[in-house]
Each structure stands twice: as C-alpha cells, then as structure tokens.
Write a protein that holds these residues in place. Structure first.
Motif, PDB file in Angstrom:
ATOM      1  N   ARG A 180     -19.987  -3.614   2.814  1.00 44.25           N
ATOM      2  CA  ARG A 180     -19.921  -4.389   4.049  1.00 44.25           C
ATOM      3  C   ARG A 180     -18.637  -4.100   4.841  1.00 44.25           C
ATOM      4  N   LEU A 181     -17.766  -3.261   4.283  1.00 48.05           N
ATOM      5  CA  LEU A 181     -16.446  -3.034   4.878  1.00 48.05           C
ATOM      6  C   LEU A 181     -16.574  -2.393   6.257  1.00 48.05           C
ATOM      7  N   THR A 182     -15.885  -2.986   7.234  1.00 50.62           N
ATOM      8  CA  THR A 182     -15.870  -2.437   8.591  1.00 50.62           C
ATOM      9  C   THR A 182     -14.496  -1.905   8.986  1.00 50.62           C
ATOM     10  N   GLU A 183     -13.397  -2.502   8.450  1.00 55.20           N
ATOM     11  CA  GLU A 183     -12.046  -2.066   8.822  1.00 55.20           C
ATOM     12  C   GLU A 183     -11.194  -1.865   7.570  1.00 55.20           C
ATOM     13  N   LEU A 184     -10.599  -0.671   7.452  1.00 54.21           N
ATOM     14  CA  LEU A 184      -9.754  -0.308   6.311  1.00 54.21           C
ATOM     15  C   LEU A 184      -8.414   0.170   6.831  1.00 54.21           C
ATOM     16  N   ARG A 185      -7.357  -0.598   6.510  1.00 49.38           N
ATOM     17  CA  ARG A 185      -6.006  -0.250   6.962  1.00 49.38           C
ATOM     18  C   ARG A 185      -5.101  -0.063   5.745  1.00 49.38           C
ATOM     19  N   LEU A 186      -4.578   1.164   5.610  1.00 49.38           N
ATOM     20  CA  LEU A 186      -3.685   1.493   4.488  1.00 49.38           C
ATOM     21  C   LEU A 186      -2.479   2.270   5.002  1.00 49.38           C
ATOM     22  N   VAL A 187      -1.899   1.847   6.112  1.00 45.45           N
ATOM     23  CA  VAL A 187      -0.779   2.557   6.738  1.00 45.45           C
ATOM     24  C   VAL A 187       0.474   2.437   5.868  1.00 45.45           C
ATOM     25  N   SER A 188       1.171   3.546   5.652  1.00 42.45           N
ATOM     26  CA  SER A 188       2.459   3.551   4.918  1.00 42.45           C
ATOM     27  C   SER A 188       2.361   2.784   3.603  1.00 42.45           C
ATOM     28  N   ALA A 189       1.344   3.110   2.822  1.00 46.06           N
ATOM     29  CA  ALA A 189       1.135   2.426   1.542  1.00 46.06           C
ATOM     30  C   ALA A 189       1.529   3.296   0.356  1.00 46.06           C
ATOM     31  N   ASN A 190       2.074   4.504   0.613  1.00 44.93           N
ATOM     32  CA  ASN A 190       2.575   5.409  -0.426  1.00 44.93           C
ATOM     33  C   ASN A 190       1.462   5.930  -1.333  1.00 44.93           C
ATOM     34  N   LEU A 191       0.253   6.016  -0.814  1.00 43.69           N
ATOM     35  CA  LEU A 191      -0.878   6.492  -1.613  1.00 43.69           C
ATOM     36  C   LEU A 191      -0.954   8.007  -1.569  1.00 43.69           C
ATOM     37  N   SER A 192      -1.533   8.586  -2.608  1.00 34.28           N
ATOM     38  CA  SER A 192      -1.628  10.041  -2.697  1.00 34.28           C
ATOM     39  C   SER A 192      -3.039  10.430  -3.128  1.00 34.28           C
ATOM     40  N   GLY A 193      -3.236  11.724  -3.392  1.00 34.87           N
ATOM     41  CA  GLY A 193      -4.540  12.202  -3.830  1.00 34.87           C
ATOM     42  C   GLY A 193      -5.490  12.434  -2.666  1.00 34.87           C
ATOM     43  N   LYS A 194      -6.737  12.613  -2.994  1.00 38.56           N
ATOM     44  CA  LYS A 194      -7.751  12.896  -1.985  1.00 38.56           C
ATOM     45  C   LYS A 194      -8.463  11.621  -1.553  1.00 38.56           C
ATOM     46  N   ILE A 195      -9.094  11.686  -0.396  1.00 38.87           N
ATOM     47  CA  ILE A 195      -9.933  10.567   0.039  1.00 38.87           C
ATOM     48  C   ILE A 195     -11.157  10.521  -0.864  1.00 38.87           C
ATOM     49  N   PRO A 196     -11.445   9.379  -1.472  1.00 43.39           N
ATOM     50  CA  PRO A 196     -12.628   9.294  -2.335  1.00 43.39           C
ATOM     51  C   PRO A 196     -13.902   9.597  -1.546  1.00 43.39           C
ATOM     52  N   LEU A 197     -14.745  10.459  -2.101  1.00 43.64           N
ATOM     53  CA  LEU A 197     -16.001  10.784  -1.427  1.00 43.64           C
ATOM     54  C   LEU A 197     -16.860   9.540  -1.256  1.00 43.64           C
ATOM     55  N   ALA A 198     -16.673   8.572  -2.169  1.00 39.34           N
ATOM     56  CA  ALA A 198     -17.462   7.341  -2.092  1.00 39.34           C
ATOM     57  C   ALA A 198     -17.219   6.594  -0.784  1.00 39.34           C
ATOM     58  N   LEU A 199     -16.088   6.898  -0.121  1.00 40.58           N
ATOM     59  CA  LEU A 199     -15.781   6.226   1.139  1.00 40.58           C
ATOM     60  C   LEU A 199     -16.847   6.540   2.193  1.00 40.58           C
ATOM     61  N   LEU A 200     -17.478   7.719   2.064  1.00 44.00           N
ATOM     62  CA  LEU A 200     -18.490   8.116   3.035  1.00 44.00           C
ATOM     63  C   LEU A 200     -19.764   7.292   2.908  1.00 44.00           C
ATOM     64  N   ASN A 201     -19.877   6.526   1.813  1.00 43.77           N
ATOM     65  CA  ASN A 201     -21.045   5.660   1.645  1.00 43.77           C
ATOM     66  C   ASN A 201     -20.940   4.390   2.474  1.00 43.77           C
TER      67      ASN A 201
END
Length: 855
Positions: A180-201
């Motif tokens: 149900r997610l419509t807005e995802l904000r992760l600005v300057s959160a020190n995260l690394s790695g790749k964007i999870p492919l599951a995000l495209l779902n």
C-alpha cells in the motif's frame, strides 16, 4: 384544526424540547472521557521513558487527571476512543526507543511521528507491533544500526520517512511487502547496497526519495512497473551503469533527479509517443558521455534541466535542442567538455529562464546582447570571457552572479553596484584592479557576499558595501596595514584576507564585529604585534592567523568563544605557556600551535587535559618540556571512535558557483608536507608533538586513539620502550618516533598494522630483531638506521640470541600494559563534560541552501 396561537405554542414547545435535548447531550458528552484508561497509562509510561534536557515539548500538557484525547500531539477515534495518532515531532525526547516500549501497546495507532527527537539507538523490530500504522515518520532521530526487516509487516503503511539518520547496511527486501506504500523517504540515512528488486512490486508508489546515501549498482531495467511514480530522486549516491529508458516511459513522472552518481554511457530516452509530464530532469555530475540526445527536445514540459559535467569527448553540441524547451526556468550545462563555442544570444528565446549556469563553456557574448530580464542566478565561470558582460546591466532581478576564473581586466563597472537585488558577487580569479563608483553608490549597495580573491587589487583598498556578511580578498597584492574600511562592515560574518602583503598590527576596530564575526582568516601576511584581546568575537568558530609575525601571548579572551572549532596560529612568534584553558572550549576540533615559541609543560597536575572533540593536535616545533602521564590521552573521545563530529563551521561557505571559503592547514603525512582542505577535516585525525623537548615514556594511553591516521613524536627526548598499545591504532598510516632515546625492541605487533605505509624509528637506542610484516619489510633501511642494537631486514645486520626468552619478556610487558589500558578506558567512559562553558550553538549567517551550518 389548531388555531394560529395553538400552532405557535406547539412550535415553541418543540423548539424547547430540542434545545433541552441538545444541552443534555452536550453535558453527557463533555462528562464522558473518550480516552481509554489503558491507553492513557501507556502514553504516560512512554513519556517517562525519556529525559528532557530543555522542556517537555508537547508532552508537557499530559496530565493523569485529564482526557488523553485532549493532549497535544494526540488524536483519537471519536467513535471508539482509541488513540489513532501520535505526533511528537520536535518534542525534546531524549533517549532510545526501547524494544519493550509502552508505545507498542497502542495497537490502534495509524499515524506515528517522532521526527526531530534524539532517539539515539536502534529502530526496534517491535515497531511491527503497530500493525495498523499508515504513516510512520522518524526523520532526524539519530537512529543507527540496521533497519529491521520486520518493517515489512506493516501492511497498511502508505507513508514512510526514515530520513537523516545513521543506519548501516542495506534497505531490507521486506519493504517489498508494503503493497500500500505510496511515499518512501530515506534521504541521508547512510544506507548502502542495491535497491531491492522487490521495491518494483510496490505499484502504488508515487514518491521515492533516496538522496545522499551510499546506494550502488545499476537501476533495474523494468522501472516502468512503477506506473504511478511522480517523484524519483536518487542524487548523491553511487549508482552506476546506464539509465534504463523505461524510466522515461512512466507516464506520471514529473520530477527525476539522478544527479551526482556514477551513471555512464550515452543516455537513451527511448521513443516518447505521448506528451511527457516531466518538469524536472537533473542528470548533472555523472559520467555520461557521447552526444547530448536530441530526444530531449521532446520533453516539452521541462522547467528545470541539469546536464552539467556531460562528457561530449570534445565533440560538438547542438544547442538548438534547448530552444524547443520553451518553459525552461533552470538550465545548467556547466563543464560539458565540448569544443563548441556558444553564442549566448541563442538563449534569448527562452523567455522564462531564471537560473542559467554555463560555466566551463566557451562563450561568445555580443556587446549588444539583450537576454530576457527574469534571470536571478547566473554562473559564467571559466568561459574565456575577456570583458565584463554588459547585458548584465539590464538584469534587474539578478540575485547571484559568478563570473570567476575568466580573463577580465580593469575595474568593476559602477552599474554593478546599482543592481537592486544583487547580493552575491564572485569575480575571483580575474585581473580586476579596482572598483568604479562613488562612495555613496558602493557603500549603500545591498551586496551581502563579495569574493574578489585572486585578482590584482592593491592600494588603495576598495570601498565596500556596508551590508557585507561575507568578504574574501585573498591572493591579491594589498600592502600596508589592514584598511580601516573593514571596520565599517558591522554585519560581517566571514572575513578572509589571507595571502596578501598586509603588515602592521591587527586593527583593534575588530571589536565592532563582536556580535557577528564567526570566520576570521588573516593567514600568510606580515602582520606583527600582539593579538588584541578586545578583537576576539564570542561567536568565532574559525580563527586562522598562521604564517605571520604575531608575538606575545595567545589571548585568553578566546575562552569566551565557546563555539570555536578551528584555531590555527602556526608559524608566528607567540611566546607563551601551553594554553591549558583551551580545554574549556567544548567544540574545539582543530588546534595548531606549530612553529612558535610556546614553552613549558603540556601537562598540568591540577587538571586533566581532555579534548572530547579534537581531531587535529599539532604543537610541533616549539619549546615544550616535561613528562606526559600514562593516561594523558584517555579523554580524547573523537580520536578514540569513529562517531561523527558535527562541524558547524562550513568548509564551503557557499553552495553554488565557485565562491567557496575553504579552511586549510598544512600537515606532514608519510614524510611529505601536505595541505588538508575541505571535507578532509571530517575524517583526518592527527597528533604531531615533534620538535620539542618532551621526555619520559610515551604514554601507553596512546593506544586508545584508534582513529589516528598520523602520529609524529620525533625529535624529542622520549625514553623507555615503544608501547605495544600502538598496535591498537589500526587506521594509522604514518608513524614517526625518530630522534628520541627510546630503547628495547620494536613491538612485533606493529607488523600487523596493514595501513601503516610510512614509519621511522631511526636515531634511537632500539635493539633486537625488526618485526616481520609486509609494511615494515617494505620500509627503507634509513627508517631503522642509527640504532646500534637493531638487526634483521631491511638492515644488513643479522640477528641471533635467545628468541624464546625475548618473546616471553614481550608477552609479560604486553599483558601489564593491556591491564593499564583497560583501566583508562573505564575512566574515559566515565568522563562526562560539565555544563559550565557550554552553550547553544549560534550560527550567524546561516543562509538556507547557500550558507550551511554543517560541514
């Protein structure tokens, strides 16, 4: 049939009944408390889980004898009385969010906002207990650790904001369950790695903001599956590879920012058949190469376009592409690496253009050129311009002007000072030698920031606008005493007069700046005399008077500058004892006293020398003496851990163009002189006490400073053995213990320091075998010379003797030293700075977007 009077009586009776009924209902409802008792108890317990340094914020209104649905920050369902919203943003909550927090008993919460609080700790997995959450905001909460995968259990979540935290690791793939997610904000959160492919779902997503993290890898090829996406911003990461054309095929996309990444190759936008809604396209500061795609002209709705640092491989660019973008308000094409010379008149057809950056492109500017007047921001740095562009005179809305690094000679024209709203002017790196204009015109000008550095200015010192907050005239030819004109700049925040020929004393009129001045740089002149105590401003954050002829004592009035972070007085003639009072400056991070006549001990038995935020400590080439106690470095917290230190003095004062103020300091690393500039201050940690007469043992507490990169204790009178605790300095790159009176063996543990590229143990009384290790074995023999008892490679002397007995002796000494270090660690952990001398950080001149308060 009732008479008129009877009907009237009946109506009045009915009105009375209705009125009384409503009153009874109101009284009944006011006496009923909506809030459920167990939820009130949970809220009060949650409040008590934190301590409040200043005030309680919204929770101050929470009282046990009142309805919790009436409390600030609380909203309840009027039908059930359940607490459904908790908004405690910026409420001074101080402490971790516990895994067993009473917050998680509020099972009906739909909105939770704890942003702008100090929840230092991890985000507990038990956050998933709030299974009906729709909106979760934990913006700027000092959270760290990994984002728990249990977050994916919040199946009702529509808005998630975890921006400005210090997480580590990757974004868990479980976010793909938040359908149900419509807005995802992760600005300057020190995260690394790749964007999870599951995000495209997550087909309902309309907003993705991942700016300023450490994400890497390629974007998925099927980005068009996010068919409702409106806003996609991933600037300031390390994404690479080509940009998938499917991204431009999303019909709803309005804002696309891919800037400041590592994307490569030519850009393929694909076949755009239907009109694009794209209004913002930022592709600048990547590694795109090849021709600028002509298909850009199909993006007719574009308002903002940034293609800066595009590598055309010195090819030609067809600038007529941009003429189809009639709605453009922002166009950044700086540093495109093209051989094309652009006739600036070409852009006169873009009638809405307000922000133009063509820096680094060769321009042809006709003297009769007339551009549309809405331009507010104009950057034409490094454009091979030989004359001051006359078309600027008609730009009455111009706010920001950068024409630095060109070939303009002569005087700045008088009309420049008359532009009504122009507040930032950067004319550095040209050949200007003066200003045209009367005193009345120049001094009443509304300029706020002026950079005239690296020109040919000399006497007379130019008249200046009295409204200036930032002024730099470094690297000119100004002789004589510092002009009294400076004293008229009563709003000044930053003053840079470095690298000139100024002499005489520091003007006492600097006392007029006592309410504003935060950065003062007089470096590399011929200024003499004593530093006047009354010139010290209590808001000072950065003071650099290095490479002058200043004498006397370091003014103790600096003790009032509790915001001071950077202090450099190197290469002067200061004659003073070590300023122990500097330990009372709670924000001091860089201290350089090198090459003066400071003398006496650097240890006082009456007070511990604790510098909790110090990252650079350089007292080399002075006359310091005495013995250092073994726990000398026990309280130097910033060098002991990799916890980031907030630096409110900007290395770059301005965020646009080339009008930057860089702090710098000269250091010695790996035997070479180097200059540390800009962001290096954040990561560089160094101690240099060389060239003094300090004696006794090297304090074994040096082993606590695990983040040290450079350690130089050469040219002293240290005796005793080399402490094995040095092996704890796993980040050490340069170690110099030469020219002392050290004895015993070189601890074999030092051979395990894999980053230690340069070391020097020469001119001591060391003995025994040189330890084996790749780094040590790679050193030149001169690094071990003049130690008559040393043997083994790279020296020619071979080793012999009872190695087993020597090894046992080393192990005993190491055990004893480790016991000592453990006791100092306990002491350091127990140290808590007192509140005396601490204050809130005032940041004069903190201009949003242009003057930053954090490094």
């Amino acid at each position: 049939m009732p008479s008129f009077s009877e009907r009237t009586m009946m109506i009045w009776s009915l009105c009375l009944i209705i009125s009384l009924s409503n009153r009874i209902l109101v009284i009944a409802s006011s006496s009923r408390h909506l809030c459920r008792p167990y939820q009130k108890d949970a809220l009060l317990e949650f409040k008590n889980e934190f301590h409040y340094n200043v005030m309680a914020g919204k929770t101050e209104s929470w009282r046990n004898n009142t309805d919790c649905c009436s409390w600030k920050g609380i909203s309840c369902d009027p039908k059930t009385g359940n607490v459904v919203e908790l908004d405690l943003q910026d409420s001074f909550l101080n402490g971790p969010l516990r895994s067993n927090s009473s917050l998680f008993r509020l099972q009906h919460l739909q909105t939770l906002d704890l942003g702008l609080n100090n929840l230092t700790g991890i985000l507990p997995a038990s956050i998933s207990n709030l299974k009906y959450l729709r909106n979760l905001t934990l913006y700027n909460c000092n959270l760290f650790g990994k984002i728990p995968s249990s977050l994916g259990n919040l199946s009702y979540l529509t808005d998630l904001d975890l921006s400005v935290n210090d997480f580590n690791g990757e974004l868990p793939g479980s976010v793909g369950y938040l359908n149900r997610l419509t807005e995802l904000r992760l600005v300057s959160a020190n995260l690394s790695g790749k964007i999870p492919l599951a995000l495209l779902n997550l087909s309902e997503l309309t907003w993705i903001d991942l700016r300023s993290n450490k994400f890497e890898g390629m974007l998925p090829s099927n980005m068009s599956s996010l068919s409702k996406l409106i806003y996609f911003e991933i600037s300031g990461n390390s994404f690479s590879g080509s940009v998938p054309p499917s991204l431009f095929m999303i019909p709803t996309l309005v804002d696309l920012d891919l800037g400041r990444n590592d994307f490569t190759g030519p850009l393929e936008i694909g076949d755009i058949s239907s009109p694009s809604k794209l209004r913002v396209l930022y592709l600048g500061e990547n590694n795109f190469n090849g021709p600028v795609p002509r298909s850009l002209s199909k993006l007719a709705s574009l308002v903002s376009l940034d293609l800066s640092f595009w590598n055309t491989r010195r090819g030609n660019v067809d600038f007529t592409i941009f003429l189809h973008l009639k709605s453009l308000k922002l166009l950044h094409l700086s540093n495109m690496n093209t051989k094309t010379m652009v006739d600036l008149s070409l852009l006169s057809h873009l009638m809405s253009l307000g922000d133009l950056d063509l820096s680094g492109i060769n321009l042809k500017i006709n003297p009769t050129l007339n551009l549309p007047s809405p331009i507010k921001f104009l950057a034409l740095s490094s454009c091979s311009i030989a004359e001051f562009p006359k078309f600027i005179q008609s730009q009455t809305r111009l706010i920001y002007l950068d024409i630095s690094a060109n070939q303009i000679e002569g005087q700045v024209p008088e009309w420049l000072w008359k532009l009504p709203v122009l507040w930032y002017v950067n004319i550095s790196q040209n050949s200007f030698n003066g200003f045209k204009g009367s005193e009345d015109v120049i001094q009443k000008s509304a300029k706020v920031m002026l950079d005239i550095s690296s020109n040919t200015f000399q006497n007379p010192f130019p008249l200046l606008p009295v409204s200036l907050m930032y002024f730099s005239c470094s690297d000119n030819r100004f002789p004589g005493e510092i002009s009294r004109e400076i004293c008229k700049l009563v709003y000044l925040d930053t003053l840079v007069l470095s690298n000139n020929n100024f002499n005489g004393s520091i003007p006492r009129c600097f006392e007029y700046f006592n309410t504003t001045l935060s950065v003062l740089n007089l470096r590399n002149n011929s200024i003499s005399g004593v530093f006047p105590a009354e010139s010290i401003c209590v808001y000072l954050r950065s003071l650099d008077v290095g490479h002058n002829k200043i004498s006397g004592e370091l003014p103790k009035s600096l003790i009032n500058c509790t915001r001071l972070e950077f202090l450099n007085v190197e290469d002067n003639m200061f004659n003073d004892k070590f300023p122990f009072w500097l330990r009372l400056l709670p924000n001091l991070q860089i201290l350089v006293l090198r090459s003066n006549h400071f003398h006496g001990k650097i240890f006082s038995s009456g007070a511990s020398l604790i510098f909790p935020k110090l990252r650079i400590f350089d007292i080399s080439r002075n006359l310091f003496t005495g013995v250092l106690p073994s726990d000398y470095f026990a309280g130097w917290s910033a060098m002991s851990s990799d916890v980031g230190i907030v630096d409110s003095t900007p290395d770059r004062i301005l965020g646009r163009g080339s009008g930057f103020y860089h702090r710098s300091v000269a250091l010695t690393n790996k035997g070479l002189n180097m200059e540390l500039v800009g962001s290096g201050f954040k990561i560089y940690k160094s101690i240099d006490v060389s060239g003094n007469r300090i004696e006794g043992d090297i304090p074994t507490s040096i082993g606590l400073l695990k983040e040290l990169i450079v350690l130089n204790m050469s040219n002293n009178v240290f005796t005793g053995g080399i402490p094995p605790s040095l092996a704890s300095l796993t980040n050490l790159q340069s170690l110099d213990l030469s020219q002392n009176r050290l004895s015993g063996e070189i601890p074999p543990e030092l051979g395990k320091l894999t980053f230690l590229a340069r070391m020097n143990f020469s001119y001591n009384m060391l003995e025994g075998p040189i330890p084996q290790g790749t780094q040590i074995q790679s050193q030149n023999s001169s690094s071990f010379g003049e130690n008559p008892g040393l043997c083994g490679f790279p020296l020619e002397e071979t080793c012999g003797g009872n190695e087993e007995e020597a090894t046992k002796k080393e192990e005993d000494e190491e055990k004893e030293e480790k016991d000592q270090v453990i006791s100092w660690i306990s002491a350091a952990i127990g140290y808590v700075p007192g509140e005396e001398g601490y204050g809130y950080l005032y940041e004069p001149g903190a201009w949003d977007g242009m003057v930053t308060s954090k490094l």
